[in-house]
Design an enzyme around this catalytic site. Structure first.
Site, PDB file in Angstrom:
ATOM      1  N   SER A 194       0.815  -1.211   0.000  1.00  0.00           N
ATOM      2  CA  SER A 194       0.000   0.000   0.000  1.00  0.00           C
ATOM      3  C   SER A 194       0.848   1.259   0.000  1.00  0.00           C
ATOM      4  O   SER A 194       2.016   1.258   0.424  1.00  0.00           O
ATOM      5  CB  SER A 194      -0.899   0.019   1.242  1.00  0.00           C
ATOM      6  N   GLY A 197       1.683   2.138   3.798  1.00  0.00           N
ATOM      7  CA  GLY A 197       2.734   1.319   4.383  1.00  0.00           C
ATOM      8  C   GLY A 197       4.081   1.565   3.742  1.00  0.00           C
ATOM      9  O   GLY A 197       5.108   1.645   4.430  1.00  0.00           O
ATOM     10  N   GLY A 198       4.086   1.694   2.417  1.00  0.00           N
ATOM     11  CA  GLY A 198       5.337   1.949   1.719  1.00  0.00           C
ATOM     12  C   GLY A 198       5.938   3.290   2.073  1.00  0.00           C
ATOM     13  O   GLY A 198       7.156   3.415   2.232  1.00  0.00           O
ATOM     14  N   GLU A 217       6.929  -0.307  -4.558  1.00  0.00           N
ATOM     15  CA  GLU A 217       5.879  -0.320  -5.583  1.00  0.00           C
ATOM     16  C   GLU A 217       4.568  -0.175  -4.831  1.00  0.00           C
ATOM     17  O   GLU A 217       4.194  -1.028  -4.028  1.00  0.00           O
ATOM     18  CB  GLU A 217       5.926  -1.629  -6.373  1.00  0.00           C
ATOM     19  N   CYS A 254      -2.297  -4.825  -8.572  1.00  0.00           N
ATOM     20  CA  CYS A 254      -1.803  -3.444  -8.619  1.00  0.00           C
ATOM     21  C   CYS A 254      -1.983  -2.842 -10.006  1.00  0.00           C
ATOM     22  O   CYS A 254      -1.929  -1.619 -10.170  1.00  0.00           O
ATOM     23  CB  CYS A 254      -0.334  -3.389  -8.209  1.00  0.00           C
TER      24      CYS A 254
END
Length: 464
Positions: A194, A197-198, A217, A254
């Site tokens: 996400s 989170g990333g 990503e 994605c």
């Protein structure tokens, strides 16, 4: 995993990184990992189906893909072109004089890999990040995804059984994931998941006393433009193709086409609505994802500028949905339509031809962008407008398949990724785990074999 165990894993990885390995050795490891994965196919598929709710057929195919990725990067390692070996011969006549210069890419060191939930094999423990890092010569410490913990452990056991000591470790839990990206023994990190989170992990990586590269990503809306000529030529096929793409595996890709622009009055939206009636239903990966999806549909349903069409209902499954709106509503409040929605939903925006310039200007970078055109139609201007926001530009297809190849690019500018120049699929994914070194007037016995006179390993290299 406690601090002591994490310290031990990173210490072992750091020690392993100092031991020289050949490209052939690492390629052989990758081939053996692929064989070990395939040998345990039946047990792995059964366990993955239990933990993720994905179908056995889908998971079986994903093991085939994951083994292919491992073998692909074995081939990348053997070929050697990824090293970018370059030699400039001395030239005293230049100003300033040029010495003997030889440049190559070398492994960056131990790598942290954060796995994805929606691809429990291909972007997980032995997925693309792990495969490319091992091919580059970097030991890997994998942060398991909580959505499939038992599968992660079983796959990790395969890796430990094949790889030399120190070259692989698995950690679990949020605290371990946070500590991992901050650990001084980790020299780079890869993440698939996400945007929230990333971004949190990216901020930790770059705020270290010694910042490290973080290749995330993240979210992607993957816009699709259907031209008026294409709609007149094959509206029904486009509608059916779209529904098949965004509902695939409960819309948990994605690369799902999440925002589709169709010409008003040409019947594509009607074709989408018709195809939705027989759309497949399936469960999402976790209860949390299911709840977030239901909340998203409620928000769209409360929007006066949108109409929500629902597909078949099945107990325990997420109902596929299409959100219909028009270009005026999209432009008036594009933020609500540009958010990635994980699940089997897409937004279909009807446009008039004079709306297109403003629509294109409002789009954000994505992993992909797609154009559906009529046979022989000139879409040069449209392609030029979409290329700056897309990592991959497709024509007359759907973006949910990401082929493994030397020319593949699976990336894009923020918010699609944290590093637009890099990819997480394809041969150049290996570039993330490498760093350059130039040798000046170095004796032959100091140089890597790939840079020595006579090119003894016959790698592709540039010489001048």
């Amino acid at each position: 995993m406690g601090d002591a165990l994490l310290d031990a894993a990173t210490a072992a990885a750091s020690a392993a990184a100092l031991l020289p390995t050949t490209r052939e050795e690492r390629a052989t490891w990758l081939d053996r990992l692929a064989a070990a994965l395939e040998a345990d196919r039946t047990g792995l598929v059964a366990l993955a189906a239990e933990e993720t709710h994905l179908s056995a057929a889908r998971l079986d195919g994903e093991i085939t893909r994951t083994a292919a990725q491992l073998r692909f990067f074995a081939g990348v390692a053997r070929e050697g072109g990824y090293l970018e070996a370059t030699i400039d011969s001395p030239d005293p006549a230049l100003i300033p004089p040029r010495p003997d210069l030889r440049r190559i890419l070398r492994p960056i060191g131990p790598v942290a890999v954060y796995t994805a939930s929606n691809f429990p094999f291909a972007f997980s423990v032995l997925g693309n990040d792990t495969a490319s890092a091992l091919a580059a010569g970097c030991p890997v410490i994998v942060k398991a995804h909580p959505g499939h913990p038992r599968l992660s452990r079983r796959t990790a056991d395969l890796a430990v059984g094949v790889l030399p000591s120190g070259w692989f470790a698995l950690v679990e839990g949020m605290e371990a994931g946070v500590a991992l990206v901050q650990h001084p023994g980790v020299r780079a990190a890869g993440f698939t998941g996400s945007e929230r989170g990333g971004r949190a992990l990216f901020d930790l990586a770059v705020s270290r006393p010694d910042p490290i590269p973080f290749y995330g990503e993240l979210g992607s809306i993957n816009p699709v433009i259907v031209t008026r000529a294409a709609a007149r030529e094959r509206a029904a096929d486009i509608g059916a193709g779209l529904v098949g793409s965004f509902t695939r595996d409960a819309g948990q890709y994605c690369t799902k086409p999440g925002l589709v622009f169709v010409p008003s009055g040409e019947g594509v939206d009607d074709a989408v609505a018709a195809a939705l009636g027989s759309a497949p239903t399936s469960r999402q990966l976790t209860d949390g994802m299911s709840a977030a999806y239901a909340e998203a549909l409620e928000l769209f349903g409360a929007d006066d500028d949108a109409t929500v069409l629902l597909g078949p209902y099945q107990p325990g499954a997420s109902v596929p949905a299409v959100v219909l709106t028009d270009a005026a509503a999209f432009l008036a409040g594009s933020d609500r339509f540009l958010q990635e929605r994980f699940g089997p939903v897409t937004v279909v925006v009807s446009y008039r031809d004079d709306d297109l310039p403003a629509v294109l200007a409002a789009l954000q970078p994505s992993l992909t962008a797609t154009i559906h055109r009529a046979a022989g139609e000139d879409v040069t201007a449209l392609a030029a407008a979409l290329a700056p926001i897309a990592g991959r530009l497709l024509f007359d297809g759907w973006p949910t398949g990401v082929a493994i190849g030397w020319a593949q690019h699976h990336g894009g500018s923020w918010p699609a990724t944290t590093a637009s120049i890099h990819t997480s699929v394809g041969a150049t994914a290996i570039r993330r785990w490498l760093t350059p070194i130039a040798y000046q007037d170095a004796p032959q016995d100091v140089l890597p074999l790939e840079l020595r006179d006579g090119n003894p390993l016959a790698v592709p290299r540039r010489e001048s």
